[in-house]
Design a protein around this motif. Structure first.
Motif, PDB file in Angstrom:
ATOM      1  N   TYR A  39       0.741   7.522   2.381  1.00 12.97           N
ATOM      2  CA  TYR A  39       0.560   7.156   0.980  1.00 12.97           C
ATOM      3  C   TYR A  39       1.383   5.894   0.774  1.00 12.97           C
ATOM      4  CZ  TYR A  39       0.746   7.204  -4.074  1.00 12.97           C
ATOM      5  OH  TYR A  39       0.650   6.834  -5.394  1.00 12.97           O
ATOM      6  N   ALA A  40       0.710   4.752   0.964  1.00 11.40           N
ATOM      7  CA  ALA A  40       1.429   3.478   0.964  1.00 11.40           C
ATOM      8  C   ALA A  40       0.659   2.437   0.145  1.00 11.40           C
ATOM      9  CB  ALA A  40       1.633   2.995   2.391  1.00 11.40           C
ATOM     10  N   PRO A  41       0.402   2.748  -1.142  1.00 10.94           N
ATOM     11  CA  PRO A  41      -0.408   1.828  -1.961  1.00 10.94           C
ATOM     12  C   PRO A  41       0.317   0.526  -2.288  1.00 10.94           C
ATOM     13  CG  PRO A  41       0.461   3.606  -3.319  1.00 10.94           C
ATOM     14  CD  PRO A  41       0.822   3.936  -1.900  1.00 10.94           C
ATOM     15  N   TYR A  42       1.616   0.467  -2.077  1.00 10.85           N
ATOM     16  CA  TYR A  42       2.375  -0.744  -2.449  1.00 10.85           C
ATOM     17  C   TYR A  42       2.563  -1.677  -1.263  1.00 10.85           C
ATOM     18  CZ  TYR A  42       2.856   2.374  -6.313  1.00 10.85           C
ATOM     19  OH  TYR A  42       2.542   3.224  -7.329  1.00 10.85           O
ATOM     20  N   SER A  43       2.831  -1.124  -0.095  1.00  8.93           N
ATOM     21  CA  SER A  43       3.049  -1.984   1.077  1.00  8.93           C
ATOM     22  C   SER A  43       1.793  -2.107   1.937  1.00  8.93           C
ATOM     23  CB  SER A  43       4.181  -1.415   1.937  1.00  8.93           C
ATOM     24  OG  SER A  43       3.761  -0.220   2.580  1.00  8.93           O
ATOM     25  N   GLN A  64       5.646   7.957   2.335  1.00  2.43           N
ATOM     26  CA  GLN A  64       5.246   8.390   1.000  1.00  2.43           C
ATOM     27  C   GLN A  64       5.926   7.464   0.003  1.00  2.43           C
ATOM     28  OE1 GLN A  64       3.108  11.247   0.341  1.00  2.43           O
ATOM     29  NE2 GLN A  64       2.715  10.815   2.501  1.00  2.43           N
ATOM     30  N   GLU A  65       5.123   6.550  -0.564  1.00  4.53           N
ATOM     31  CA  GLU A  65       5.704   5.546  -1.462  1.00  4.53           C
ATOM     32  C   GLU A  65       5.665   6.019  -2.910  1.00  4.53           C
ATOM     33  OE1 GLU A  65       3.865   1.780  -0.451  1.00  4.53           O
ATOM     34  OE2 GLU A  65       4.951   1.750   1.462  1.00  4.53           O
ATOM     35  N   ASN A  66       6.314   5.234  -3.745  1.00  3.04           N
ATOM     36  CA  ASN A  66       6.445   5.614  -5.148  1.00  3.04           C
ATOM     37  C   ASN A  66       6.478   4.350  -6.001  1.00  3.04           C
ATOM     38  OD1 ASN A  66       7.997   6.542  -7.684  1.00  3.04           O
ATOM     39  ND2 ASN A  66       7.590   8.439  -6.587  1.00  3.04           N
ATOM     40  N   ALA A  67       5.926   4.433  -7.209  1.00  3.42           N
ATOM     41  CA  ALA A  67       5.950   3.291  -8.123  1.00  3.42           C
ATOM     42  C   ALA A  67       7.385   2.843  -8.377  1.00  3.42           C
ATOM     43  CB  ALA A  67       5.264   3.664  -9.435  1.00  3.42           C
ATOM     44  N   PRO A  70      12.358   2.715  -4.588  1.00  2.00           N
ATOM     45  CA  PRO A  70      13.359   3.412  -3.756  1.00  2.00           C
ATOM     46  C   PRO A  70      13.158   4.928  -3.688  1.00  2.00           C
ATOM     47  CG  PRO A  70      14.404   1.971  -5.380  1.00  2.00           C
ATOM     48  CD  PRO A  70      12.972   2.094  -5.753  1.00  2.00           C
ATOM     49  N   SER A  71      12.295   5.454  -4.532  1.00  5.38           N
ATOM     50  CA  SER A  71      12.048   6.898  -4.502  1.00  5.38           C
ATOM     51  C   SER A  71      11.116   7.298  -3.364  1.00  5.38           C
ATOM     52  CB  SER A  71      11.452   7.375  -5.829  1.00  5.38           C
ATOM     53  OG  SER A  71      12.332   7.064  -6.875  1.00  5.38           O
ATOM     54  N   GLY A  72      10.469   6.331  -2.729  1.00  4.13           N
ATOM     55  CA  GLY A  72       9.592   6.636  -1.593  1.00  4.13           C
ATOM     56  C   GLY A  72      10.416   6.973  -0.364  1.00  4.13           C
ATOM     57  N   LEU A  73       9.708   7.419   0.674  1.00  5.64           N
ATOM     58  CA  LEU A  73      10.425   7.793   1.901  1.00  5.64           C
ATOM     59  C   LEU A  73       9.599   7.424   3.136  1.00  5.64           C
ATOM     60  CD1 LEU A  73      13.147   9.173   2.628  1.00  5.64           C
ATOM     61  CD2 LEU A  73      11.863  11.290   2.946  1.00  5.64           C
ATOM     62  N   CYS A  74      10.310   7.051   4.189  1.00  2.00           N
ATOM     63  CA  CYS A  74       9.680   6.689   5.477  1.00  2.00           C
ATOM     64  C   CYS A  74       9.008   7.910   6.111  1.00  2.00           C
ATOM     65  CB  CYS A  74      10.732   6.183   6.451  1.00  2.00           C
ATOM     66  SG  CYS A  74      11.470   4.615   6.020  1.00  2.00           S
ATOM     67  N   VAL A  97       6.212   7.370  16.858  1.00  2.00           N
ATOM     68  CA  VAL A  97       6.056   6.598  15.615  1.00  2.00           C
ATOM     69  C   VAL A  97       5.039   5.483  15.826  1.00  2.00           C
ATOM     70  CG1 VAL A  97       7.250   5.357  13.775  1.00  2.00           C
ATOM     71  CG2 VAL A  97       8.521   6.979  15.169  1.00  2.00           C
ATOM     72  N   THR A  98       4.121   5.366  14.894  1.00  3.49           N
ATOM     73  CA  THR A  98       3.085   4.324  14.964  1.00  3.49           C
ATOM     74  C   THR A  98       2.938   3.669  13.602  1.00  3.49           C
ATOM     75  OG1 THR A  98       1.342   5.866  14.343  1.00  3.49           O
ATOM     76  CG2 THR A  98       1.761   5.632  16.687  1.00  3.49           C
ATOM     77  N   VAL A  99       2.367   2.485  13.572  1.00  2.03           N
ATOM     78  CA  VAL A  99       2.125   1.756  12.318  1.00  2.03           C
ATOM     79  C   VAL A  99       0.838   0.955  12.416  1.00  2.03           C
ATOM     80  CG1 VAL A  99       3.062   0.105  10.647  1.00  2.03           C
ATOM     81  CG2 VAL A  99       4.609   1.174  12.272  1.00  2.03           C
ATOM     82  N   ARG A 100       0.118   0.894  11.324  1.00  3.24           N
ATOM     83  CA  ARG A 100      -0.969  -0.089  11.217  1.00  3.24           C
ATOM     84  C   ARG A 100      -1.078  -0.515   9.767  1.00  3.24           C
ATOM     85  NH1 ARG A 100      -5.646   2.143   9.035  1.00  3.24           N
ATOM     86  NH2 ARG A 100      -5.564   4.416   8.991  1.00  3.24           N
ATOM     87  N   ARG A 101      -1.762  -1.633   9.537  1.00  3.49           N
ATOM     88  CA  ARG A 101      -1.989  -2.068   8.159  1.00  3.49           C
ATOM     89  C   ARG A 101      -3.279  -1.444   7.653  1.00  3.49           C
ATOM     90  NH1 ARG A 101       0.234  -7.020  10.029  1.00  3.49           N
ATOM     91  NH2 ARG A 101       2.376  -7.073   9.236  1.00  3.49           N
ATOM     92  N   ARG A 102      -3.338  -1.216   6.348  1.00  2.00           N
ATOM     93  CA  ARG A 102      -4.555  -0.653   5.766  1.00  2.00           C
ATOM     94  C   ARG A 102      -5.748  -1.561   6.102  1.00  2.00           C
ATOM     95  NH1 ARG A 102      -4.636   2.935   2.158  1.00  2.00           N
ATOM     96  NH2 ARG A 102      -2.654   2.414   1.185  1.00  2.00           N
TER      97      ARG A 102
END
Ligand code: THU
Length: 161
Positions: A39-43, A64-67, A70-74, A97-102
């Motif tokens: 859940y990463a609508p900001y980054s 899990q991001e948050n509006a 700083p309330s989000g978490l890795c 651990v893996t990462v990709r862009r939307r």
């Protein structure tokens, strides 16, 4: 007098997922799959993590991001805290651990942040057994570390309290 000290950390670079052990491949694939649930609508930076416990069970986590940013978490801490809460008697044996862009399918190099490294250190110390780590690296390669010390030298532990 000044003493110069050399610090040794070691890691392996594995050429591809196919060159990992079967168990490692399974955990790595689960981490990649988990990015779908980030859940990463900001980054738009989708992080997926997966963990194998000593009983062989497999678990996934995502960022899990948050509006209120700083309330989000890795992803790593989402996973570690969830597993720590629900399976306190198991050891955490292997984390990927893996990462990709939307909207992109290729995976980027993944590198746990400092706060996640500290949390990894805590759980490894708690279980008294090394936690192996797999991180997606450049060009489809995978970095393999045998223990959290190789990711966080000079870690802060309860022994310092
Ligand atoms: N993020 C992680 O999930 N793990 C890391 O180790 C680095 C950063 C997340 C936090 C935030 O949702 C996004 O990636 C951009 O920083």
């Amino acid at each position: 007098m000044t003493e110069k000290v050399q610090l040794n950390i070691s890691y392996e670079v594995v050429s591809s997922i196919a060159a990992l052990t079967d168990q490692e491949q399974q955990v790595m694939h689960l981490a990649q799959q988990a990015t779908q649930n980030a859940y990463a609508p900001y980054s738009n930076y989708l992080v997926g993590a997966a963990l194998m416990l000593s009983d062989g069970s497999l678990h996934q986590g995502t960022n899990q991001e948050n509006a209120a940013y700083p309330s989000g978490l890795c992803a790593e801490r989402t996973l570690l805290f969830g597993v720590g809460s629900n399976f306190p008697d198991q050891t955490m044996d292997l984390l990927a651990v893996t990462v990709r862009r939307r909207h992109e399918t290729h995976f980027l190099p993944a590198c746990p942040c400092g706060a996640c490294r500290q949390v990894l250190a805590e759980y490894q110390n708690r279980q008294g057994k090394p936690m192996k780590l797999l991180m997606q690296a450049e060009g489809g390669k995978i970095i393999r570390l045998q223990q959290v010390e190789d990711l966080l030298p000079f870690m802060f532990t309860k022994d310092q309290l």
